[in-house]
Motif scaffolding. Structure first.
Motif, short mmCIF file in Angstrom:
data_model
loop_
_atom_site.label_atom_id
_atom_site.label_comp_id
_atom_site.label_asym_id
_atom_site.label_seq_id
_atom_site.Cartn_x
_atom_site.Cartn_y
_atom_site.Cartn_z
N LEU A 274 32.21 40.48 36.57
CA LEU A 274 31.08 39.77 37.18
C LEU A 274 29.93 39.54 36.20
CD1 LEU A 274 30.99 41.47 40.68
CD2 LEU A 274 31.35 39.05 40.23
N GLU A 275 30.06 40.05 34.98
CA GLU A 275 29.01 39.84 33.96
C GLU A 275 28.77 38.33 33.82
OE1 GLU A 275 26.25 40.97 31.23
OE2 GLU A 275 27.79 42.47 31.59
N GLY A 276 27.53 37.90 34.07
CA GLY A 276 27.17 36.50 33.92
C GLY A 276 27.65 35.60 35.05
N LYS A 277 28.19 36.18 36.13
CA LYS A 277 28.70 35.39 37.26
C LYS A 277 28.09 35.88 38.57
CE LYS A 277 33.53 35.20 35.74
NZ LYS A 277 34.85 35.41 36.32
N GLN A 278 28.13 35.02 39.57
CA GLN A 278 27.67 35.42 40.89
C GLN A 278 28.81 36.00 41.72
OE1 GLN A 278 26.06 31.79 42.35
NE2 GLN A 278 28.01 30.97 43.00
N SER A 279 30.05 35.63 41.41
CA SER A 279 31.19 36.16 42.14
C SER A 279 32.45 36.00 41.30
CB SER A 279 31.36 35.43 43.48
OG SER A 279 31.67 34.08 43.27
N HIS A 280 33.48 36.71 41.71
CA HIS A 280 34.78 36.60 41.02
C HIS A 280 35.88 36.69 42.06
CE1 HIS A 280 37.54 36.77 37.63
NE2 HIS A 280 38.22 37.65 38.33
N GLU A 281 36.83 35.79 41.96
CA GLU A 281 37.98 35.77 42.86
C GLU A 281 39.13 36.53 42.22
OE1 GLU A 281 40.65 32.48 45.32
OE2 GLU A 281 39.10 31.82 43.93
N PHE A 282 39.68 37.48 42.95
CA PHE A 282 40.80 38.29 42.47
C PHE A 282 42.07 37.92 43.23
CE2 PHE A 282 37.13 40.96 41.56
CZ PHE A 282 37.44 41.51 40.32
N LYS A 283 43.16 37.77 42.50
CA LYS A 283 44.50 37.68 43.06
C LYS A 283 45.28 38.75 42.31
CE LYS A 283 44.22 32.86 44.37
NZ LYS A 283 44.71 31.51 44.24
N GLN A 284 45.29 39.95 42.90
CA GLN A 284 45.77 41.13 42.21
C GLN A 284 47.13 41.59 42.72
OE1 GLN A 284 43.28 41.42 39.49
NE2 GLN A 284 44.29 43.36 39.71
N PRO A 285 48.01 41.97 41.79
CA PRO A 285 49.26 42.60 42.22
C PRO A 285 48.94 43.99 42.79
CG PRO A 285 49.16 42.46 39.81
CD PRO A 285 47.95 41.78 40.35
N LEU A 286 49.69 44.37 43.80
CA LEU A 286 49.57 45.68 44.39
C LEU A 286 50.71 46.55 43.87
CD1 LEU A 286 48.91 44.59 48.08
CD2 LEU A 286 47.24 45.66 46.54
N SER A 287 50.44 47.82 43.70
CA SER A 287 51.48 48.74 43.29
C SER A 287 51.89 49.54 44.53
CB SER A 287 50.94 49.68 42.21
OG SER A 287 51.90 50.64 41.87
N PRO A 288 53.14 49.55 44.92
CA PRO A 288 54.30 49.12 44.15
C PRO A 288 54.75 47.68 44.42
CG PRO A 288 55.04 50.35 46.07
CD PRO A 288 53.54 50.33 46.11
N LYS A 289 54.22 47.02 45.48
CA LYS A 289 54.71 45.70 45.83
C LYS A 289 53.65 44.90 46.56
CE LYS A 289 58.33 43.37 48.34
NZ LYS A 289 59.26 43.36 49.43
N GLY A 290 53.62 43.59 46.30
CA GLY A 290 52.73 42.71 47.03
C GLY A 290 51.59 42.19 46.17
N MET A 291 50.79 41.30 46.77
CA MET A 291 49.61 40.70 46.14
C MET A 291 48.49 40.73 47.16
SD MET A 291 50.14 39.44 43.04
CE MET A 291 49.18 37.98 42.71
N ILE A 292 47.25 40.81 46.64
CA ILE A 292 46.08 40.75 47.52
C ILE A 292 45.08 39.76 46.92
CG2 ILE A 292 44.94 42.74 46.45
CD1 ILE A 292 44.16 43.32 49.58
N HIS A 293 44.41 39.02 47.79
CA HIS A 293 43.48 37.97 47.39
C HIS A 293 42.12 38.27 48.04
CE1 HIS A 293 42.44 33.39 47.72
NE2 HIS A 293 41.76 33.97 46.76
N PHE A 294 41.09 38.45 47.20
CA PHE A 294 39.75 38.73 47.69
C PHE A 294 38.73 38.26 46.66
CE2 PHE A 294 41.27 42.43 45.42
CZ PHE A 294 40.20 42.86 44.67
N THR A 295 37.48 38.11 47.11
CA THR A 295 36.38 37.69 46.24
C THR A 295 35.28 38.74 46.32
OG1 THR A 295 36.89 35.36 46.64
CG2 THR A 295 34.68 35.86 45.78
N VAL A 296 34.77 39.14 45.15
CA VAL A 296 33.66 40.09 45.07
C VAL A 296 32.42 39.33 44.64
CG1 VAL A 296 32.78 42.17 43.95
CG2 VAL A 296 35.20 42.01 44.51
N SER A 297 31.28 39.60 45.29
CA SER A 297 30.01 38.94 44.98
C SER A 297 28.92 39.98 44.79
CB SER A 297 29.59 38.00 46.10
OG SER A 297 30.57 37.02 46.32
#
Length: 189
Positions: free
Chosen positions: A137-160
């Motif tokens: 988030l350095e220098g940004k107002q928000s960041h969108e994450f599309k992160q792999p989950l361990s052990p399986k799957g993906m998650i999509h979220f935005t941090v502000s």
């Protein structure tokens, strides 16, 4: 008010340094830089493990940042591809430095219910987890994450991270962040 007139006169000469100084006087800044609100918007998950006998899961998500209280999403029944579009406030008043140096833990669980669960288990099944550094988030107002989950799957979220604190609201907060080298910040709604 003499102080207000003096502050206004200085603003034309000193720009962003004035805004930063005013914030210090009002207590809108601590040792870790400007204070702000840390929020997360949970969008969706996909490719989750099936934990229920029906070949599905009843997923929900827990977000945890440092010593802040955890926040939980709603439970989405009988799906491996849940859609949430839910927003949460992780902290109302956090320093920029604390936010940028921290990590957000994300855990996806399967909500178990019913007599069988109550007899044999007191905890929900973990579907996956990840940890993300908020230094992005350095220098940004928000960041969108599309992160792999361990052990399986993906998650999509935005941090502000939305700076708070001043009579002038958003404009002075954004200037304060720029003056401290942390870019602009504004919570997206």
């Amino acid at each position: 008010d003499l102080q207000l007139a003096t502050d206004r006169a200085r603003s034309s000469r000193m720009g962003s340094m004035w805004a930063r100084e005013r914030s210090f006087k009002r207590g809108g800044v601590d040792d870790g830089g400007p204070l702000g609100q840390l929020s997360v918007k949970l969008h969706s998950a996909s490719g989750l493990k099936a934990k229920d006998i029906n070949g599905k899961s009843d997923p929900y998500v827990i977000f945890k940042f440092g010593t802040e209280a955890e926040v939980r999403s709603s439970v989405k029944g009988k799906t491996l591809t849940p859609q949430w579009e839910e927003s949460f406030v992780i902290s109302e008043r956090m320093s920029t430095t604390q936010m940028l140096s921290g990590r957000l833990s994300v855990t996806v669980l399967d909500k178990d219910a019913g007599a069988f669960h109550d007899m044999f288990s007191s905890t929900d099944d973990k579907l996956g987890e990840c940890v993300v550094a908020l230094s992005v988030l350095e220098g940004k107002q928000s960041h969108e994450f599309k992160q792999p989950l361990s052990p399986k799957g993906m998650i999509h979220f935005t941090v502000s991270f939305s700076p708070t604190g001043g009579e002038d609201g958003e404009e002075s907060s954004q200037v304060e962040l720029q003056a401290l080298g942390h870019g602009q910040g504004r919570l997206q709604g």
